[in-house]
Design a protein around this motif. Structure first.
Motif, PDB file in Angstrom:
ATOM      1  N   SER A 253     -10.965 -59.829 -42.745  1.00 16.08           N
ATOM      2  CA  SER A 253      -9.524 -60.023 -42.887  1.00 16.08           C
ATOM      3  C   SER A 253      -8.749 -59.263 -41.812  1.00 16.08           C
ATOM      4  CB  SER A 253      -9.072 -59.549 -44.274  1.00 16.08           C
ATOM      5  OG  SER A 253      -7.661 -59.578 -44.371  1.00 16.08           O
ATOM      6  N   THR A 254      -7.642 -59.866 -41.365  1.00 11.26           N
ATOM      7  CA  THR A 254      -6.752 -59.185 -40.427  1.00 11.26           C
ATOM      8  C   THR A 254      -5.932 -58.105 -41.117  1.00 11.26           C
ATOM      9  OG1 THR A 254      -5.108 -60.934 -40.781  1.00 11.26           O
ATOM     10  CG2 THR A 254      -6.599 -61.173 -38.894  1.00 11.26           C
ATOM     11  N   SER A 255      -5.939 -58.119 -42.442  1.00  9.82           N
ATOM     12  CA  SER A 255      -5.294 -57.053 -43.205  1.00  9.82           C
ATOM     13  C   SER A 255      -6.232 -55.858 -43.274  1.00  9.82           C
ATOM     14  CB  SER A 255      -4.941 -57.543 -44.616  1.00  9.82           C
ATOM     15  OG  SER A 255      -4.632 -56.459 -45.466  1.00  9.82           O
ATOM     16  N   ARG A 256      -5.813 -54.721 -42.742  1.00  8.64           N
ATOM     17  CA  ARG A 256      -6.671 -53.543 -42.733  1.00  8.64           C
ATOM     18  C   ARG A 256      -7.027 -53.103 -44.148  1.00  8.64           C
ATOM     19  NH1 ARG A 256      -4.351 -48.032 -40.267  1.00  8.64           N
ATOM     20  NH2 ARG A 256      -3.059 -48.283 -42.133  1.00  8.64           N
ATOM     21  N   THR A 257      -6.057 -53.142 -45.060  1.00 10.99           N
ATOM     22  CA  THR A 257      -6.315 -52.721 -46.435  1.00 10.99           C
ATOM     23  C   THR A 257      -7.347 -53.622 -47.099  1.00 10.99           C
ATOM     24  OG1 THR A 257      -4.061 -51.865 -46.623  1.00 10.99           O
ATOM     25  CG2 THR A 257      -5.261 -52.274 -48.676  1.00 10.99           C
ATOM     26  N   THR A 258      -7.209 -54.925 -46.899  1.00  7.54           N
ATOM     27  CA  THR A 258      -8.162 -55.876 -47.482  1.00  7.54           C
ATOM     28  C   THR A 258      -9.576 -55.619 -46.964  1.00  7.54           C
ATOM     29  OG1 THR A 258      -6.419 -57.545 -47.691  1.00  7.54           O
ATOM     30  CG2 THR A 258      -8.703 -58.315 -47.766  1.00  7.54           C
ATOM     31  N   ALA A 259      -9.703 -55.422 -45.658  1.00  6.38           N
ATOM     32  CA  ALA A 259     -11.013 -55.150 -45.072  1.00  6.38           C
ATOM     33  C   ALA A 259     -11.592 -53.833 -45.596  1.00  6.38           C
ATOM     34  CB  ALA A 259     -10.899 -55.114 -43.551  1.00  6.38           C
ATOM     35  N   GLN A 260     -10.736 -52.840 -45.798  1.00  2.00           N
ATOM     36  CA  GLN A 260     -11.215 -51.556 -46.310  1.00  2.00           C
ATOM     37  C   GLN A 260     -11.694 -51.671 -47.749  1.00  2.00           C
ATOM     38  OE1 GLN A 260      -7.821 -49.027 -45.565  1.00  2.00           O
ATOM     39  NE2 GLN A 260      -8.631 -48.314 -43.601  1.00  2.00           N
ATOM     40  N   ILE A 261     -11.033 -52.495 -48.560  1.00  2.00           N
ATOM     41  CA  ILE A 261     -11.480 -52.703 -49.941  1.00  2.00           C
ATOM     42  C   ILE A 261     -12.849 -53.376 -49.954  1.00  2.00           C
ATOM     43  CG2 ILE A 261     -10.996 -53.924 -52.096  1.00  2.00           C
ATOM     44  CD1 ILE A 261      -8.015 -53.539 -51.498  1.00  2.00           C
ATOM     45  N   ALA A 262     -13.017 -54.392 -49.098  1.00  2.00           N
ATOM     46  CA  ALA A 262     -14.318 -55.062 -49.009  1.00  2.00           C
ATOM     47  C   ALA A 262     -15.398 -54.077 -48.573  1.00  2.00           C
ATOM     48  CB  ALA A 262     -14.227 -56.227 -48.023  1.00  2.00           C
TER      49      ALA A 262
END
Length: 296
Positions: A253-262
């Motif tokens: 994801s281009t969303s940093r928060t989304t990528a960090q959750i994954a």
């Protein structure tokens, strides 16, 4: 409605500045105050547009299992397919794997490697959930029926025999069929038993996307081997909390928060998987936890 009115005001303001007769007529009617009014309208229009809720790229919300199964089918289009899972008996995992594995067993595919890393609950030690329920004493006639929860050896045996072991046999048979049809695919599959009682199921597809769903709690009566007993079950199929049954996050994801959750969920699973390589149950439920191709 307000948005469209502001858009109309903005257009009229711009037209009034560009088209002199129109501008004179509008200003004469006191509809616009020249460039200032147009500028204010554009600012307000832009602010309202920005305030509208937007979908976050890489976040998945599934209301039913069909959507999860579709994600599995898409993941199996890759050349390197990897599925990581943690849960109780891998029943829902098997349901999601069945169709793509049957396709692999019926057709030649582009996949060159298939890897399954499965963590399941150890069911040979006492546990409170899922477990048994026994009636609690009543202090008065008006009291509602209450229960005490406790370990249920009968229910653990039912789960071992009817679910965990049965699912493992079914999965091994599917993998054997895939190997027979596509012997060039490098297949590895291992099960590791965890003393940790899972609160939710976790699926990781190709080390890119994570899906999770909580186990519900349901009181029910179970009949097994002609005996009926009451249990507090971990509901794995039915619960729908709000509008969602499965939530997912994409590492790309281009969303940093989304990528960090994954990444967070993947690292948690990786940590548990690595720990369980050297920490084993004294009496495992699965005696042969590693799939190997049948000898010819």
């Amino acid at each position: 409605m307000v948005r469209w009115l502001l858009a109309l005001v903005a257009l009229l303001g711009i037209a009034a500045e560009l088209i002199e007769p129109l501008g004179n007529a509008l200003k004469g009617q006191q509809l616009l105050g020249g460039s200032f009014a147009a500028l204010m309208a554009l600012i307000l229009f832009d602010a309202i547009s920005e305030s509208e809720p937007k979908e976050v790229v890489g976040v998945h919300v599934f209301a039913d299992r069909d959507e999860l199964h579709a994600a599995f089918r898409e993941a199996f289009q890759a050349r390197l397919v990897r599925v990581d899972f943690s849960g109780f008996t891998m029943q829902t995992l098997l349901d999601a794997l069945r169709v793509p594995l049957e396709k692999m067993a019926d057709h030649e595919v582009r996949t060159v490697e298939l890897k399954l890393c499965i963590i399941i609950a150890h069911l040979n030690l006492p546990m409170g959930l899922p477990g048994g329920l026994v009636p609690a004493p009543r202090s008065g006639e008006s009291d509602a029926e209450r229960f005490y929860f406790r370990d249920s050896p009968e229910n653990r045996q039912r789960m071992r025999d009817d679910f965990t072991k049965h699912n493992w046999i079914t999965l091994k048979n599917l993998l054997e069929r895939v190997h027979q049809r596509n012997p060039g695919i490098v297949i590895s599959c291992e099960i590791r038993e965890s003393p940790q009682i899972p609160e939710r199921k976790l699926y990781i597809l190709n080390q890119e996307t994570v899906f999770t769903t909580p186990y519900g709690i349901e009181r029910r009566d179970v009949t097994w081997h002609e005996n009926t007993y009451r249990i507090l079950d971990t509901e794995g199929f039915g619960p729908l909390y709000g509008q969602a049954r499965y939530i997912g996050w994409d590492l790309r994801s281009t969303s940093r928060t989304t990528a960090q959750i994954a990444e967070h969920h993947m690292e948690c699973h990786r940590n548990l998987w690595n720990k369980l390589a050297d920490i084993k149950p004294e009496r495992p439920v699965i005696a042969d936890p590693v799939w190997t191709p049948p000898r010819r």
